[in-house]
Design a protein around this motif. Sequence first.
Motif, PDB file in Angstrom:
ATOM      1  N   GLU A 130       0.831  -1.206   0.000  1.00  0.00           N
ATOM      2  CA  GLU A 130       0.000   0.000   0.000  1.00  0.00           C
ATOM      3  C   GLU A 130       0.858   1.246   0.000  1.00  0.00           C
ATOM      4  N   GLN A 131       0.295   2.295  -0.548  1.00  0.00           N
ATOM      5  CA  GLN A 131       0.959   3.590  -0.600  1.00  0.00           C
ATOM      6  C   GLN A 131       0.763   4.315   0.726  1.00  0.00           C
ATOM      7  N   LEU A 146      -9.765  11.904  -7.817  1.00  0.00           N
ATOM      8  CA  LEU A 146     -11.134  11.428  -7.971  1.00  0.00           C
ATOM      9  C   LEU A 146     -11.298  10.785  -9.339  1.00  0.00           C
ATOM     10  N   ASP A 147     -12.089   9.747  -9.406  1.00  0.00           N
ATOM     11  CA  ASP A 147     -12.330   9.047 -10.669  1.00  0.00           C
ATOM     12  C   ASP A 147     -11.030   8.744 -11.395  1.00  0.00           C
ATOM     13  N   GLY A 148     -10.101   8.197 -10.678  1.00  0.00           N
ATOM     14  CA  GLY A 148      -8.789   7.913 -11.234  1.00  0.00           C
ATOM     15  C   GLY A 148      -8.637   6.464 -11.667  1.00  0.00           C
ATOM     16  N   VAL A 149      -7.398   6.036 -11.689  1.00  0.00           N
ATOM     17  CA  VAL A 149      -7.044   4.702 -12.141  1.00  0.00           C
ATOM     18  C   VAL A 149      -6.330   3.964 -11.019  1.00  0.00           C
ATOM     19  N   ASP A 150      -6.756   2.729 -10.766  1.00  0.00           N
ATOM     20  CA  ASP A 150      -6.078   1.881  -9.791  1.00  0.00           C
ATOM     21  C   ASP A 150      -5.179   0.914 -10.561  1.00  0.00           C
ATOM     22  N   TRP A 151      -3.927   0.810 -10.129  1.00  0.00           N
ATOM     23  CA  TRP A 151      -2.940  -0.077 -10.733  1.00  0.00           C
ATOM     24  C   TRP A 151      -2.599  -1.151  -9.710  1.00  0.00           C
ATOM     25  N   PHE A 152      -2.921  -2.381 -10.017  1.00  0.00           N
ATOM     26  CA  PHE A 152      -2.665  -3.518  -9.128  1.00  0.00           C
ATOM     27  C   PHE A 152      -1.688  -4.431  -9.865  1.00  0.00           C
ATOM     28  N   LEU A 153      -0.419  -4.402  -9.454  1.00  0.00           N
ATOM     29  CA  LEU A 153       0.630  -5.152 -10.141  1.00  0.00           C
ATOM     30  C   LEU A 153       1.124  -6.274  -9.243  1.00  0.00           C
ATOM     31  N   GLU A 154       1.075  -7.487  -9.768  1.00  0.00           N
ATOM     32  CA  GLU A 154       1.581  -8.630  -9.010  1.00  0.00           C
ATOM     33  C   GLU A 154       2.652  -9.339  -9.820  1.00  0.00           C
ATOM     34  N   GLY A 155       3.557  -9.984  -9.093  1.00  0.00           N
ATOM     35  CA  GLY A 155       4.633 -10.704  -9.751  1.00  0.00           C
ATOM     36  C   GLY A 155       4.929 -12.007  -9.052  1.00  0.00           C
ATOM     37  N   SER A 156       5.335 -12.985  -9.845  1.00  0.00           N
ATOM     38  CA  SER A 156       5.767 -14.279  -9.344  1.00  0.00           C
ATOM     39  C   SER A 156       7.048 -14.629 -10.087  1.00  0.00           C
ATOM     40  N   ALA A 157       8.164 -14.653  -9.360  1.00  0.00           N
ATOM     41  CA  ALA A 157       9.452 -14.940  -9.994  1.00  0.00           C
ATOM     42  C   ALA A 157      10.394 -15.560  -8.970  1.00  0.00           C
ATOM     43  N   ARG A 158      11.159 -16.517  -9.425  1.00  0.00           N
ATOM     44  CA  ARG A 158      12.167 -17.171  -8.586  1.00  0.00           C
ATOM     45  C   ARG A 158      11.590 -17.644  -7.253  1.00  0.00           C
ATOM     46  N   GLY A 159      10.371 -18.143  -7.299  1.00  0.00           N
ATOM     47  CA  GLY A 159       9.756 -18.702  -6.108  1.00  0.00           C
ATOM     48  C   GLY A 159       9.214 -17.689  -5.120  1.00  0.00           C
ATOM     49  N   VAL A 163       2.870  -8.139  -4.442  1.00  0.00           N
ATOM     50  CA  VAL A 163       1.806  -7.303  -5.006  1.00  0.00           C
ATOM     51  C   VAL A 163       2.040  -5.854  -4.597  1.00  0.00           C
ATOM     52  N   VAL A 164       1.807  -4.939  -5.537  1.00  0.00           N
ATOM     53  CA  VAL A 164       1.835  -3.507  -5.249  1.00  0.00           C
ATOM     54  C   VAL A 164       0.539  -2.926  -5.803  1.00  0.00           C
ATOM     55  N   ASP A 165      -0.163  -2.140  -4.999  1.00  0.00           N
ATOM     56  CA  ASP A 165      -1.425  -1.534  -5.396  1.00  0.00           C
ATOM     57  C   ASP A 165      -1.307  -0.019  -5.247  1.00  0.00           C
ATOM     58  N   ARG A 166      -1.577   0.712  -6.331  1.00  0.00           N
ATOM     59  CA  ARG A 166      -1.505   2.172  -6.293  1.00  0.00           C
ATOM     60  C   ARG A 166      -2.722   2.772  -6.985  1.00  0.00           C
TER      61      ARG A 166
END
Length: 194
Positions: A130-131, A146-159, A163-166
């Motif tokens: 979280e920010q 207001l009325d913006g964009v949510d960016w939910f980025l998840e990654g799976s690498a090297r075991g 997740v980062v949510d902005r």
Amino acid sequence: MKQSLYAILIVMQLATVGLSQADDASEKIRTGTRYKNTLAVFREPELFPPATNNSDAYRLLVTATFYHPVIIRIQNNGTHHVLHAKWLSGQVGYDWGTFQSEKTRNLTQKEWRRLNQLLNRASFWTTPYEQVKPQPNEKGEMTVCLDGVDWFLEGSARGTYHVVDRYCPDEGAFKAVGMYMVKLARRNIGLRLK
């Protein structure tokens, strides 16, 4: 000989523990009902645990108030890199709708390397989920998105899994990752590509 075998077994056990790490916030999100329901609507697989030990995957969920919800997943299975973009029929601020369509394309090695460079520049693997909430300035004023964009980025690498949510991310390294993934998807979803 026995000591060598014991040392090998201990190293193997430690390696196994290291191959299945997810920070607490990421694990809570990944196992939550809302997350699982979102994946089901998009007909998306879970990223973690990975299907194979040598696969890496990154997925961006873009939810902009007046646009279709979109998921962009990029997977690497050794030398093969594939992008999957999927979108729903509705609008995020109203009714997300149902699965509408998807697009798949192969990525070049250069595109895959660029994504990894951007992820490293954004310190994706160490960025908190979280920010930090913005604080008022000296006049007590705050900028609110207001009325913006949510960016939910998840990654799976090297075991590992993270997740980062902005919401309304600032111009910078994290937003550059998302904008690059959108650009690679070549899908006009109402975001400005700079």
